[in-house]
Design an enzyme around this catalytic site. Structure first.
Site, short mmCIF file in Angstrom:
data_model
loop_
_atom_site.label_atom_id
_atom_site.label_comp_id
_atom_site.label_asym_id
_atom_site.label_seq_id
_atom_site.Cartn_x
_atom_site.Cartn_y
_atom_site.Cartn_z
N THR A 101 0.95 -1.26 -0.07
CA THR A 101 -0.01 0.07 0.11
C THR A 101 1.01 1.32 0.01
OG1 THR A 101 -1.57 -1.29 1.22
CG2 THR A 101 -1.97 1.13 1.24
N LEU B 115 -6.55 -8.34 0.44
CA LEU B 115 -6.76 -9.51 1.31
C LEU B 115 -7.04 -9.05 2.84
CD1 LEU B 115 -4.04 -10.32 2.82
CD2 LEU B 115 -3.37 -11.40 0.79
N CYS C 94 -2.97 -2.32 8.97
CA CYS C 94 -3.64 -1.49 7.91
C CYS C 94 -4.30 -0.29 8.17
CB CYS C 94 -4.16 -2.49 6.98
SG CYS C 94 -3.28 -3.68 6.16
N LYS D 230 -2.29 2.82 10.23
CA LYS D 230 -1.44 3.32 9.23
C LYS D 230 -1.76 4.18 7.97
CE LYS D 230 0.71 -0.18 6.53
NZ LYS D 230 0.17 0.14 5.11
N LYS E 135 -7.34 -9.48 15.36
CA LYS E 135 -8.62 -10.09 15.09
C LYS E 135 -8.31 -11.66 15.16
CE LYS E 135 -8.24 -10.06 10.05
NZ LYS E 135 -8.77 -9.48 8.86
P1 NAD Z 1 5.18 -7.86 6.53
O1 NAD Z 1 5.84 -6.98 7.40
O2 NAD Z 1 4.46 -8.98 6.95
O3 NAD Z 1 6.23 -8.29 5.41
C1 NAD Z 1 7.14 -7.49 4.62
C2 NAD Z 1 8.47 -8.13 4.33
O4 NAD Z 1 9.45 -7.40 3.37
C3 NAD Z 1 9.21 -8.35 5.53
O5 NAD Z 1 9.53 -10.03 5.60
C4 NAD Z 1 10.58 -7.94 5.31
O6 NAD Z 1 11.70 -8.54 5.56
C5 NAD Z 1 10.54 -7.62 3.86
N1 NAD Z 1 11.24 -6.87 3.11
C6 NAD Z 1 11.54 -5.56 3.48
N2 NAD Z 1 12.53 -4.93 2.52
C7 NAD Z 1 12.88 -5.82 1.67
C8 NAD Z 1 13.89 -5.82 0.63
N3 NAD Z 1 14.23 -4.82 0.45
N4 NAD Z 1 14.09 -6.98 0.00
C9 NAD Z 1 13.28 -8.05 0.29
N5 NAD Z 1 12.50 -8.30 1.41
C10 NAD Z 1 12.37 -7.01 2.04
O7 NAD Z 1 4.03 -6.77 5.64
P2 NAD Z 1 2.73 -7.13 5.22
O8 NAD Z 1 1.76 -7.41 6.16
O9 NAD Z 1 3.16 -8.45 4.29
O10 NAD Z 1 2.49 -5.83 4.25
C11 NAD Z 1 2.86 -5.58 3.13
C12 NAD Z 1 2.29 -4.35 2.27
O11 NAD Z 1 1.20 -5.06 1.95
C13 NAD Z 1 2.15 -2.96 3.35
O12 NAD Z 1 2.32 -2.10 2.56
C14 NAD Z 1 0.92 -3.45 3.55
O13 NAD Z 1 -0.11 -1.97 3.99
C15 NAD Z 1 0.17 -4.04 2.62
N6 NAD Z 1 -1.02 -4.52 2.87
C16 NAD Z 1 -1.18 -5.49 4.02
C17 NAD Z 1 -2.18 -6.21 4.21
C18 NAD Z 1 -2.41 -7.11 5.43
O14 NAD Z 1 -3.33 -7.91 5.90
N7 NAD Z 1 -0.96 -7.45 6.15
C19 NAD Z 1 -3.29 -6.06 3.43
C20 NAD Z 1 -3.31 -5.39 2.34
C21 NAD Z 1 -2.07 -4.72 1.94
#
Ligand code: NAD
Length: 436
Positions: free
Chosen positions: A122, A152, A262, A265, A323
């Site tokens: 995001t 998701l 989410c 932030k 949740k």
């Molecule tokens: P997360 O923290 O679970 O995973 C992010 C991963 O990226 C980590 O494992 C980290 O080590 C890795 N990472 C960071 N920099 C890196 C790099 N340079 N090279 C390789 N790996 C790297 O985060 P998440 O919850 O999966 O969220 C990711 C994005 O998706 C965010 O922008 C979030 O807002 C969005 N999002 C999350 C959800 C949710 O339900 N969690 C839903 C929709 C969108």
């Protein structure tokens, strides 16, 4: 299609495994070595229903691999998804894009000519433009940058990914559109709507969606407060309005305020974007305030329920994750609640079916119980904070028996006053008429 997924967290791992399940060749990359080592040994870094089996099936078929080496993972990919974290920046709440830009700089060195770079993270409006500029600065000439925000929900992530309400693709050129259409083809065959928009529009759509859901939650929470003042039941009000198709029944559950990785932030980041654009977003701003107040006020409900003083009181807390069906503790309402209970002199015994390991990293000075009934042992009150399924069918007589005080604070409205009364428990729900 050959796909690289940079970032193997909740979104990257689920998306990568689902794309592999569609038949694509996927390499999920992460800089967290322990995570990749674990995945290569079949160990999941997160708890998500169905994920382990999906990952295993696709690894066994040779379609899903994991790597710490970005160069190795990206070099032949036709599409490179960025799914790294975009947390709120300390101080101003702006989305911190450090991880995104770092990933772009790294991939610029190794990506194949013509590859499509796709933000799944995001990211604020205009991030795609900045990524384009970085790639050019790094000497990459043939590329496309697209936005494909992810909708998701943790806890239902695989089903959401495979049966989305819609797929949003923000792409400025035909090649990016064609590549993304090809990647999602199995979903079009299932008639999932695809919305192709300008890239900036797609970026904003994700924030608008999350902000709207946050507004809905804060709205029903305020109505719950009104219900308590005028002796009405918010559950019935929510049903009464939710059956109206224009409103819909979802996100109308009164409770302790929204949390998770989410909504908090993303609402803050939307406000920052609006600020920079010179536009006041009063509804979202107020929603954030309402939610912050709500989370910090939950402790008052517990304090009132135990007679006004928490010192020396033992409180059993059921549910810690933000949740059900996830082990994610990020911004969970349990955190301010438990920390304030401790500050005010209470003793806390907590139980969560899955998130306990994550919670142990956060809470100091609380006791973790092996099940819900042990958390109630000697308690002056039991507080339901997360509505895990297993808390929906508790034997309330068994829960009440070892309690010192007979008080149930139900922040998720799982039970009724009558059910609690049958077990000899005084009941404090949210918005369920005038509190006793
Ligand atoms: P997360 O923290 O679970 O995973 C992010 C991963 O990226 C980590 O494992 C980290 O080590 C890795 N990472 C960071 N920099 C890196 C790099 N340079 N090279 C390789 N790996 C790297 O985060 P998440 O919850 O999966 O969220 C990711 C994005 O998706 C965010 O922008 C979030 O807002 C969005 N999002 C999350 C959800 C949710 O339900 N969690 C839903 C929709 C969108």
């Amino acid at each position: 299609m050959r796909i690289a997924m940079i970032g193997t967290g909740y979104v990257g791992l689920v998306s990568g495994a689902c794309f592999a399940d569609f038949g694509h060749q996927v390499c999920c990359i992460d800089k967290d070595e322990a995570k990749i080592d674990g995945l290569n040994q079949g160990k999941m870094p997160i708890w998500e229903p169905g994920l382990e089996a999906l990952v295993k099936a696709n690894v066994d078929r040779g379609r899903l691999t994991f790597s710490k080496d970005l160069g190795e993972g990206v070099k032949n990919a036709e599409a490179v998804f960025i799914a790294v974290g975009t947390p709120a920046r300390r101080g101003d709440g702006h989305a911190d894009l450090t991880f995104v830009f770092q990933a772009v700089k790294e991939l610029a060195k190794v990506m194949a000519p013509g590859a499509v770079v796709v933000t799944k993270s995001t990211v604020p409006v205009g991030t795609g433009d900045k990524i384009e500029a970085i790639l050019r600065e790094q000497g990459v000439s043939e590329f496309s940058v697209a936005s494909n925000p992810e909708f998701l929900r943790e806890g239902a992530a695989i089903a959401d990914f495979k049966h989305p309400d819609r797929i949003v693709v923000g792409a400025e050129d035909q090649r990016a559109q064609d590549v993304l259409k090809e990647i999602y083809r199995p979903l079009f065959l299932n008639r999932a709507p695809i919305l192709i928009t300008a890239r900036r529009t797609a970026e904003l759509t994700k924030y608008a969606a999350n902000a709207f859901l946050a507004v809905k939650i804060s709205f029903i929470n305020e109505i719950a407060d009104l219900c308590e003042a005028v002796d009405a039941d918010v559950q019935d009000v929510a049903r009464g309005i939710g059956l109206d198709n224009r409103i819909g029944p979802k996100f109308l559950h009164a409770g302790p305020g929204y949390g998770g990785s989410c909504f908090p932030k993303d609402t803050l980041a939307l406000l920052q974007t609006a600020d920079e654009a010179g536009i006041d977003q009063r509804i979202v701003r107020t929603t954030v305030e309402v939610n912050d107040d709500r989370k910090s006020s939950m402790v008052e409900r517990v304090q009132r329920a135990v007679g006004g003083d928490l010192r020396g009181k033992r409180i059993g807390v059921l549910g810690l994750a933000f949740k059900p069906n996830t082990d994610d503790m990020r911004d969970a309402p349990s955190i301010p609640l438990i920390n304030t209970l401790l500050d005010r002199g209470a003793e806390v015994r907590a139980f969560d079916p899955i998130a306990q390991e994550q919670a142990e990293k956060i809470f100091k000075g609380i006791t973790f119980s092996p099940d819900a009934y042990s958390a109630a042992d000697g308690a002056d009150a039991v507080v339901i904070v997360t509505e895990w399924d297993e808390f929906r069918a508790l034997d309330l007589d068994k829960l009440a028996a070892p309690m010192r005080g007979k008080v149930l604070v139900d922040l998720r409205n799982v039970y009724s006053r009558d059910e609690a009364a049958d077990a000899g428990l005084a009941y404090y729900g949210v918005g369920r008429g005038r509190p006793e």
